[in-house]
Design a protein around this motif. Structure first.
Motif, short mmCIF file in Angstrom:
data_model
loop_
_atom_site.label_atom_id
_atom_site.label_comp_id
_atom_site.label_asym_id
_atom_site.label_seq_id
_atom_site.Cartn_x
_atom_site.Cartn_y
_atom_site.Cartn_z
N GLU A 179 5.08 30.79 4.24
CA GLU A 179 4.25 30.83 5.44
C GLU A 179 3.40 29.57 5.48
O GLU A 179 2.71 29.25 4.51
CB GLU A 179 3.37 32.07 5.44
CG GLU A 179 4.17 33.36 5.45
CD GLU A 179 3.31 34.59 5.23
OE1 GLU A 179 2.09 34.47 4.95
OE2 GLU A 179 3.87 35.70 5.31
N VAL A 180 3.45 28.87 6.60
CA VAL A 180 2.68 27.64 6.77
C VAL A 180 1.78 27.82 7.98
O VAL A 180 2.25 28.15 9.07
CB VAL A 180 3.59 26.40 6.96
CG1 VAL A 180 2.75 25.15 7.13
CG2 VAL A 180 4.55 26.26 5.79
N THR A 181 0.48 27.60 7.78
CA THR A 181 -0.48 27.68 8.87
C THR A 181 -1.10 26.31 9.06
O THR A 181 -1.60 25.70 8.11
CB THR A 181 -1.59 28.72 8.55
OG1 THR A 181 -0.97 29.97 8.29
CG2 THR A 181 -2.55 28.84 9.72
N GLY A 182 -1.06 25.84 10.29
CA GLY A 182 -1.66 24.55 10.61
C GLY A 182 -3.12 24.75 10.98
O GLY A 182 -3.46 25.65 11.76
N HIS A 183 -3.98 23.94 10.39
CA HIS A 183 -5.41 23.94 10.70
C HIS A 183 -5.76 22.52 11.14
O HIS A 183 -5.06 21.57 10.84
CB HIS A 183 -6.25 24.29 9.45
CG HIS A 183 -5.95 25.63 8.87
ND1 HIS A 183 -6.57 26.78 9.28
CD2 HIS A 183 -5.09 26.01 7.89
CE1 HIS A 183 -6.12 27.81 8.58
NE2 HIS A 183 -5.22 27.37 7.72
N GLN A 184 -6.89 22.36 11.81
CA GLN A 184 -7.36 21.00 12.11
C GLN A 184 -8.04 20.51 10.84
O GLN A 184 -9.13 20.94 10.54
CB GLN A 184 -8.30 21.00 13.30
CG GLN A 184 -7.58 21.15 14.61
CD GLN A 184 -8.53 21.02 15.80
OE1 GLN A 184 -9.60 21.62 15.83
NE2 GLN A 184 -8.13 20.23 16.76
N TRP A 185 -7.52 19.71 10.08
CA TRP A 185 -6.37 18.87 10.08
C TRP A 185 -5.75 18.93 8.71
O TRP A 185 -5.66 17.95 8.00
CB TRP A 185 -6.75 17.45 10.48
CG TRP A 185 -7.17 17.40 11.93
CD1 TRP A 185 -6.33 17.29 13.00
CD2 TRP A 185 -8.47 17.46 12.47
NE1 TRP A 185 -7.04 17.28 14.17
CE2 TRP A 185 -8.37 17.38 13.86
CE3 TRP A 185 -9.74 17.61 11.91
CZ2 TRP A 185 -9.46 17.44 14.70
CZ3 TRP A 185 -10.82 17.66 12.75
CH2 TRP A 185 -10.67 17.57 14.13
N TRP A 186 -5.26 20.11 8.35
CA TRP A 186 -4.62 20.32 7.06
C TRP A 186 -3.62 21.47 7.16
O TRP A 186 -3.60 22.22 8.12
CB TRP A 186 -5.67 20.57 5.97
CG TRP A 186 -6.54 21.78 6.19
CD1 TRP A 186 -7.60 21.88 7.05
CD2 TRP A 186 -6.41 23.06 5.58
NE1 TRP A 186 -8.13 23.13 7.00
CE2 TRP A 186 -7.43 23.88 6.09
CE3 TRP A 186 -5.55 23.59 4.62
CZ2 TRP A 186 -7.61 25.20 5.70
CZ3 TRP A 186 -5.73 24.90 4.23
CH2 TRP A 186 -6.75 25.69 4.76
N TRP A 187 -2.82 21.59 6.11
CA TRP A 187 -1.77 22.61 6.06
C TRP A 187 -2.11 23.64 5.00
O TRP A 187 -2.45 23.31 3.87
CB TRP A 187 -0.43 21.98 5.67
CG TRP A 187 0.03 20.89 6.55
CD1 TRP A 187 -0.14 19.55 6.34
CD2 TRP A 187 0.76 21.01 7.76
NE1 TRP A 187 0.43 18.84 7.36
CE2 TRP A 187 0.99 19.71 8.25
CE3 TRP A 187 1.24 22.07 8.50
CZ2 TRP A 187 1.70 19.45 9.41
CZ3 TRP A 187 1.94 21.82 9.66
CH2 TRP A 187 2.16 20.53 10.11
N GLU A 188 -1.99 24.90 5.35
CA GLU A 188 -2.12 25.99 4.37
C GLU A 188 -0.71 26.53 4.14
O GLU A 188 -0.03 26.96 5.06
CB GLU A 188 -3.01 27.10 4.94
CG GLU A 188 -3.14 28.29 4.03
CD GLU A 188 -3.96 29.41 4.67
OE1 GLU A 188 -3.95 30.51 4.12
OE2 GLU A 188 -4.60 29.17 5.73
#
Length: 190
Positions: free
Chosen positions: A80-89
Motif C-alpha cells: 500500500e502506497v499513500t502519497g502525502h505532500q511531499w513524501w511517500w508512505e
C-alpha cells in the motif's frame, strides 16, 4: 494503432487529392442526393464504426492483460502506497512494515500496488517498471507490476502536487527473492 491511424490518414489524403483534381460531371438533383447519402452513410457511419471496432478489437485484449487480474496458483504481494505532500508512505500490511520514501520489491514476482492519496492528487510512477497511476484522495487504485531483475530504480510523483513536487522521489530497490525475504525478516525484527 499507429499503423491504423497512418492508413486512415493516407485514405483521407487520397480522397482529398481526388476531390481536388477530378473534373466533376453535371448531376441531376436525384443523382446528387444519392451521392450525398452515400458519403454520409459511408464516411459518417461505416468508417467510424469499422475504425472503432478494429481499434477496440486490438485495444481491449491489451488492456485486459494490464489489469491486476487473479493469477493461477499465485497470490501477488500487496503493498500500500499513500502519497502525502511531499513524501511517500509505503506499507507492507502482511508484514506490518511502514517505510518513508523507499520501496522494496522482489524480482520476478507480481506485486499489487494499492495506491491512494491523503491530501491532493498525486501520480505514482516508476518509469522503468510501470506506467503512471493517479492517486486520488478517498479512492484506491491498483497497479500490478513485476520487476524482472534486481536493481535500483527511481520513482517520482508525475502529477504537479504543490511546491515540493519536484522533491517527491521514491527510492525503489528490487531484490532477489531470497534477499527480499531476508530484508522482510530483518525489518520485522527491528
Amino acid at each position: 494503432m499507429f499503423g491504423f491511424s497512418a492508413l486512415v490518414l493516407l485514405a483521407i489524403v487520397a480522397l482529398w487529392l481526388y476531390a481536388m483534381w477530378r473534373k466533376p460531371k453535371p448531376l441531376t438533383d436525384a443523382q446528387a442526393r444519392r451521392l450525398y447519402n452515400r458519403w454520409i452513410i459511408g464516411g459518417g457511419l461505416l468508417l467510424p464504426v469499422v475504425s472503432l471496432s478494429v481499434l477496440l478489437g486490438f485495444g481491449i485484449p491489451m488492456g485486459y492483460r494490464m489489469l491486476p487480474l487473479p493469477l493461477a496458483g499465485q497470490t501477488p504481494l500487496r503493498i500500500e502506497v499513500t502519497g502525502h505532500q511531499w513524501w511517500w508512505e509505503v506499507r507492507y500490511p502482511e508484514a506490518g512494515i511502514v517505510l518513508k520514501n523507499e520501496l522494496h520489491l522482489p524480482a520476478g514476482a507480481p506485486v499489487d500496488m494499492h495506491v491512494t492519496s491523503s491530501d491532493v492528487i498525486h501520480s505514482f510512477w516508476i518509469p522503468r517498471l510501470a506506467g503512471k497511476l493517479d492517486m486520488i484522495p478517498g479512492r484506491t487504485n491498483i497497479l500490478r507490476l513485476q520487476a524482472d531483475a534486481p536493481g535500483h530504480f527511481r520513482g517520482q510523483c508525475a502529477e504537479f502536487c504543490g511546491t515540493g513536487h519536484a522533491g517527491m522521489v521514491l527510492a525503489v530497490q528490487v531484490h532477489t527473492t531470497e534477499d527480499f525475504q531476508n530484508w522482510l525478516e530483518a525489518q520485522q525484527h527491528e
